[in-house]
Design a protein around this motif. Structure first.
Motif, PDB file in Angstrom:
ATOM      1  N   SER A 129      15.636  10.840  42.122  1.00  0.00           N
ATOM      2  CA  SER A 129      15.474  11.058  40.664  1.00  0.00           C
ATOM      3  C   SER A 129      14.502   9.714  40.121  1.00  0.00           C
ATOM      4  CB  SER A 129      16.494  11.159  39.949  1.00  0.00           C
ATOM      5  OG  SER A 129      17.588  10.163  40.138  1.00  0.00           O
ATOM      6  N   CYS A 130      14.777   8.583  40.900  1.00  0.00           N
ATOM      7  CA  CYS A 130      13.938   7.392  40.379  1.00  0.00           C
ATOM      8  C   CYS A 130      14.103   6.392  41.845  1.00  0.00           C
ATOM      9  CB  CYS A 130      14.493   6.602  39.368  1.00  0.00           C
ATOM     10  SG  CYS A 130      16.377   6.307  39.440  1.00  0.00           S
ATOM     11  N   GLY A 131      13.168   5.099  41.862  1.00  0.00           N
ATOM     12  CA  GLY A 131      13.285   4.475  42.968  1.00  0.00           C
ATOM     13  C   GLY A 131      12.721   5.069  44.151  1.00  0.00           C
ATOM     14  N   VAL A 132      12.834   4.625  45.215  1.00  0.00           N
ATOM     15  CA  VAL A 132      11.972   5.120  46.685  1.00  0.00           C
ATOM     16  C   VAL A 132      13.227   5.029  47.658  1.00  0.00           C
ATOM     17  CG1 VAL A 132      10.221   4.542  48.223  1.00  0.00           C
ATOM     18  CG2 VAL A 132       9.952   4.249  45.820  1.00  0.00           C
ATOM     19  N   LEU A 133      13.069   5.973  48.524  1.00  0.00           N
ATOM     20  CA  LEU A 133      14.124   6.107  49.608  1.00  0.00           C
ATOM     21  C   LEU A 133      13.692   5.016  50.465  1.00  0.00           C
ATOM     22  CD1 LEU A 133      14.733   9.851  50.101  1.00  0.00           C
ATOM     23  CD2 LEU A 133      16.413   8.094  49.681  1.00  0.00           C
ATOM     24  N   TRP A 134      14.565   4.435  51.402  1.00  0.00           N
ATOM     25  CA  TRP A 134      14.142   3.466  52.416  1.00  0.00           C
ATOM     26  C   TRP A 134      14.792   3.846  53.861  1.00  0.00           C
ATOM     27  CZ3 TRP A 134      12.064  -1.512  52.594  1.00  0.00           C
ATOM     28  CH2 TRP A 134      12.516  -2.296  53.651  1.00  0.00           C
ATOM     29  N   GLY A 135      14.057   3.628  54.873  1.00  0.00           N
ATOM     30  CA  GLY A 135      14.253   4.213  55.993  1.00  0.00           C
ATOM     31  C   GLY A 135      13.682   3.363  57.123  1.00  0.00           C
ATOM     32  N   ALA A 136      14.402   3.536  58.404  1.00  0.00           N
ATOM     33  CA  ALA A 136      13.690   3.080  59.673  1.00  0.00           C
ATOM     34  C   ALA A 136      13.780   3.944  60.824  1.00  0.00           C
ATOM     35  CB  ALA A 136      14.487   1.593  59.881  1.00  0.00           C
ATOM     36  N   ALA A 137      13.117   3.678  61.868  1.00  0.00           N
ATOM     37  CA  ALA A 137      13.332   3.874  63.173  1.00  0.00           C
ATOM     38  C   ALA A 137      13.208   2.468  63.896  1.00  0.00           C
ATOM     39  CB  ALA A 137      12.158   4.810  63.691  1.00  0.00           C
ATOM     40  N   ALA A 138      14.151   2.330  64.696  1.00  0.00           N
ATOM     41  CA  ALA A 138      14.373   1.020  65.450  1.00  0.00           C
ATOM     42  C   ALA A 138      14.676   1.275  66.778  1.00  0.00           C
ATOM     43  CB  ALA A 138      15.490   0.156  64.881  1.00  0.00           C
ATOM     44  N   GLY A 139      14.461   0.201  67.747  1.00  0.00           N
ATOM     45  CA  GLY A 139      14.280   0.194  69.279  1.00  0.00           C
ATOM     46  C   GLY A 139      13.337   1.315  69.736  1.00  0.00           C
ATOM     47  N   GLY A 140      12.135   1.472  69.193  1.00  0.00           N
ATOM     48  CA  GLY A 140      11.286   2.339  69.721  1.00  0.00           C
ATOM     49  C   GLY A 140      10.861   1.900  71.292  1.00  0.00           C
ATOM     50  N   THR A 198      12.201   1.707  73.960  1.00  0.00           N
ATOM     51  CA  THR A 198      13.351   1.060  74.866  1.00  0.00           C
ATOM     52  C   THR A 198      14.136   2.200  75.312  1.00  0.00           C
ATOM     53  OG1 THR A 198      15.104   0.862  73.147  1.00  0.00           O
ATOM     54  CG2 THR A 198      13.015  -0.793  73.207  1.00  0.00           C
ATOM     55  N   THR A 199      15.030   1.696  75.960  1.00  0.00           N
ATOM     56  CA  THR A 199      16.216   2.611  76.671  1.00  0.00           C
ATOM     57  C   THR A 199      17.364   2.472  75.847  1.00  0.00           C
ATOM     58  OG1 THR A 199      16.861   1.346  78.451  1.00  0.00           O
ATOM     59  CG2 THR A 199      15.299   2.964  79.029  1.00  0.00           C
ATOM     60  N   LYS A 200      17.474   1.786  74.877  1.00  0.00           N
ATOM     61  CA  LYS A 200      18.890   1.436  74.112  1.00  0.00           C
ATOM     62  C   LYS A 200      18.925   2.636  73.197  1.00  0.00           C
ATOM     63  CE  LYS A 200      18.409  -3.695  74.333  1.00  0.00           C
ATOM     64  NZ  LYS A 200      17.907  -4.676  73.630  1.00  0.00           N
ATOM     65  N   PRO A 201      20.364   3.077  72.810  1.00  0.00           N
ATOM     66  CA  PRO A 201      20.512   4.239  71.791  1.00  0.00           C
ATOM     67  C   PRO A 201      20.095   3.967  70.474  1.00  0.00           C
ATOM     68  CG  PRO A 201      22.539   3.525  72.993  1.00  0.00           C
ATOM     69  CD  PRO A 201      21.396   2.398  73.443  1.00  0.00           C
ATOM     70  N   ARG A 202      19.310   4.757  69.790  1.00  0.00           N
ATOM     71  CA  ARG A 202      18.938   4.631  68.555  1.00  0.00           C
ATOM     72  C   ARG A 202      19.750   4.190  67.516  1.00  0.00           C
ATOM     73  NH1 ARG A 202      13.401   5.951  67.685  1.00  0.00           N
ATOM     74  NH2 ARG A 202      12.386   5.780  69.638  1.00  0.00           N
ATOM     75  N   ASP A 203      20.978   4.841  67.652  1.00  0.00           N
ATOM     76  CA  ASP A 203      22.233   4.389  66.532  1.00  0.00           C
ATOM     77  C   ASP A 203      22.474   2.944  66.664  1.00  0.00           C
ATOM     78  OD1 ASP A 203      23.386   5.142  69.124  1.00  0.00           O
ATOM     79  OD2 ASP A 203      25.229   5.503  68.016  1.00  0.00           O
ATOM     80  N   VAL A 204      22.692   2.518  68.027  1.00  0.00           N
ATOM     81  CA  VAL A 204      22.948   1.167  68.077  1.00  0.00           C
ATOM     82  C   VAL A 204      21.670   0.143  67.490  1.00  0.00           C
ATOM     83  CG1 VAL A 204      23.550  -0.687  69.833  1.00  0.00           C
ATOM     84  CG2 VAL A 204      24.494   1.597  69.922  1.00  0.00           C
ATOM     85  N   GLU A 205      20.446   0.729  68.013  1.00  0.00           N
ATOM     86  CA  GLU A 205      19.422  -0.203  67.562  1.00  0.00           C
ATOM     87  C   GLU A 205      19.417  -0.232  66.095  1.00  0.00           C
ATOM     88  OE1 GLU A 205      16.686  -2.018  69.799  1.00  0.00           O
ATOM     89  OE2 GLU A 205      18.894  -2.082  70.253  1.00  0.00           O
ATOM     90  N   LEU A 206      19.664   0.766  65.329  1.00  0.00           N
ATOM     91  CA  LEU A 206      19.344   1.099  63.681  1.00  0.00           C
ATOM     92  C   LEU A 206      20.536   0.109  63.079  1.00  0.00           C
ATOM     93  CD1 LEU A 206      17.854   2.466  61.617  1.00  0.00           C
ATOM     94  CD2 LEU A 206      19.925   3.910  61.425  1.00  0.00           C
ATOM     95  N   ARG A 207      21.640   0.204  63.624  1.00  0.00           N
ATOM     96  CA  ARG A 207      22.836  -0.758  62.891  1.00  0.00           C
ATOM     97  C   ARG A 207      22.358  -2.267  63.212  1.00  0.00           C
ATOM     98  NH1 ARG A 207      27.415   1.908  61.407  1.00  0.00           N
ATOM     99  NH2 ARG A 207      27.563   3.979  62.542  1.00  0.00           N
ATOM    100  N   SER A 208      21.757  -2.511  64.351  1.00  0.00           N
ATOM    101  CA  SER A 208      21.444  -4.083  64.484  1.00  0.00           C
ATOM    102  C   SER A 208      20.152  -4.404  63.662  1.00  0.00           C
ATOM    103  CB  SER A 208      21.030  -4.101  66.040  1.00  0.00           C
ATOM    104  OG  SER A 208      22.140  -4.126  66.947  1.00  0.00           O
ATOM    105  N   TRP A 209      19.392  -3.611  63.399  1.00  0.00           N
ATOM    106  CA  TRP A 209      18.122  -3.595  62.552  1.00  0.00           C
ATOM    107  C   TRP A 209      18.737  -3.980  61.133  1.00  0.00           C
ATOM    108  CZ3 TRP A 209      15.775  -1.226  58.470  1.00  0.00           C
ATOM    109  CH2 TRP A 209      14.210  -1.530  58.203  1.00  0.00           C
ATOM    110  N   THR A 239      22.063  14.971  67.508  1.00  0.00           N
ATOM    111  CA  THR A 239      23.077  14.669  68.617  1.00  0.00           C
ATOM    112  C   THR A 239      24.229  14.282  67.830  1.00  0.00           C
ATOM    113  OG1 THR A 239      22.481  12.248  68.524  1.00  0.00           O
ATOM    114  CG2 THR A 239      21.132  13.741  69.991  1.00  0.00           C
ATOM    115  N   ARG A 240      25.390  13.672  68.694  1.00  0.00           N
ATOM    116  CA  ARG A 240      26.706  13.521  68.131  1.00  0.00           C
ATOM    117  C   ARG A 240      26.689  12.285  67.204  1.00  0.00           C
ATOM    118  NH1 ARG A 240      31.229  14.793  72.747  1.00  0.00           N
ATOM    119  NH2 ARG A 240      31.228  17.087  72.573  1.00  0.00           N
ATOM    120  N   SER A 241      25.733  11.167  68.042  1.00  0.00           N
ATOM    121  CA  SER A 241      25.753   9.953  67.311  1.00  0.00           C
ATOM    122  C   SER A 241      24.642   9.846  66.147  1.00  0.00           C
ATOM    123  CB  SER A 241      25.049   9.014  68.404  1.00  0.00           C
ATOM    124  OG  SER A 241      23.600   9.483  68.668  1.00  0.00           O
TER     125      SER A 241
END
Length: 354
Positions: A56-67, A69-80, A103-105
């Motif tokens: 309704s206002c503002g801008v959504l903020w997002g990311a893909a982290a750990g591209g 690599t073989t590391k889990p994306r959820d773990v990488e995102l939390r670190s980011w 996925t579950r994660s």
């Protein structure tokens, strides 16, 4: 941006120039002032997403982290998120073919009450086949299995079908990968998901937007129709290394236009009357060069103030990209990280998932 403009922007943002609106400003100063006002509005208003996840206002903020690599994306995102200082409201992940997702994660990340997030699921549905075959129904079992999973998931999410399709086009009659085949695949998939009762998918058509592709005669044929597109997306990057490919700032990744002249991407997308998502963006330099990315990050807020159709930006963070020679991470230098953290802290990104 010049130092004087940065100073003025900072003063406005902190409220130290209250009442200065009556003073005439140069266009660049007005842009900075507009960014400050938009930030302030986002900070003082209950910004929330609606039916199509448009804030309704503002801008959504997002990311893909750990591209790449073989590391889990959820773990990488939390670190980011810890590194950047803000929760990524949009969690961008990538899948292909018959992979079972979300996925579950991924689901767990969107059910974290302390850090609400929404999924941006990128699906190369034609993996192992081609667009024309998907459009003819040869992968309907794949679509139906996905429909059952996301209906069970129940929460709203963003869905990208075959991001950056320009790079996959084979402009040869009968190849199965023509631009018109992409449009037909996209229409068929969305229409079948809807027929199967999927109501929680918000569709994002994510272009590469490279000037080379925009100049191709087939580029316009990629668009599948307003009734199956909810958002227009763009995956685009800039170099922080002067003299290197696509050197520039945030506006440069938005304004690329067909070689030989024509409408830039943002202006073209805005005319579609759809919300715009920068579904992948980042600043890069060649590995080992350590160019300062701060000028790119410092340019984001003033550009958003001038471009109200942009409703979401999603950073793609990796130390080594798919070409094997570019660093797109936010912390390749100390000054880069400092500037990015300041950007991440901007109130304009204070948007709640409705």
């Amino acid at each position: 941006m010049r130092r004087s403009k940065l100073l003025r922007f900072g003063l406005v943002l902190s409220g130290l120039l209250a009442g200065a609106g009556a003073v005439a400003m140069a266009p660049a100063a007005q842009a900075a002032d507009g960014a400050a006002q938009r930030n302030a509005a986002a900070a003082n208003t209950n910004c929330v997403t609606g039916d199509l996840l448009v804030p309704s206002c503002g801008v959504l903020w997002g990311a893909a982290a750990g591209g790449f690599t073989t590391k889990p994306r959820d773990v990488e995102l939390r670190s980011w998120e810890n590194l950047s200082g803000r929760t990524a409201t949009i969690f961008h992940t990538y899948h292909k073919g018959d992979e079972p997702f979300p996925t579950r994660s991924e689901i767990a990340m969107t059910r974290d009450a302390a850090k609400p997030r929404v999924l941006l699921l990128n699906w190369k549905i034609a993996y192992g086949s081609n667009w024309a075959k998907v459009a003819k129904g040869e992968k309907d079992a794949r679509i139906d299995a996905f429909a059952a999973r996301v209906k069970a998931y129940g929460q709203k999410f963003f869905l990208v079908l075959n991001h950056e399709p320009e790079n996959d086009v084979v402009a040869r009659r009968g190849s199965g990968w023509e631009a018109k085949d992409f449009a037909a695949m996209y229409r068929h998939t969305i229409e079948r998901l809807r027929a199967k009762g999927v109501t929680n998918a918000v569709n994002v058509l994510a272009y590469m937007g490279n000037e080379k592709w925009m100049a191709q005669s087939w580029w316009k044929d990629l668009y599948p129709g307003d009734n199956v597109v909810d958002w227009i997306g763009l995956d685009s990057y800039v170099s922080a290394e002067k003299g290197y490919y696509h050197y520039g700032k945030f506006n440069d990744l938005l304004d690329r236009a067909p070689k030989g002249g024509g409408t830039g991407f943002y202006d073209w997308a805005e005319r579609k009357n759809k919300p715009i998502m920068v579904a992948e963006w980042g600043a890069y330099h060649r590995i080992g060069y350590r160019a300062d990315k701060a000028p790119v990050y410092n340019s984001v807020l003033p550009e958003l103030a001038k471009r109200p159709a942009i409703k979401a930006i999603v950073y793609f963070d990796t130390k080594n990209d798919d070409e094997g020679n570019r660093d797109i991470s936010i912390n390749s230098t100390a000054s880069s990280l400092s500037a990015f953290r300041k950007l991440a802290a901007a109130p304009i990104f204070n948007v709640k998932i409705g």
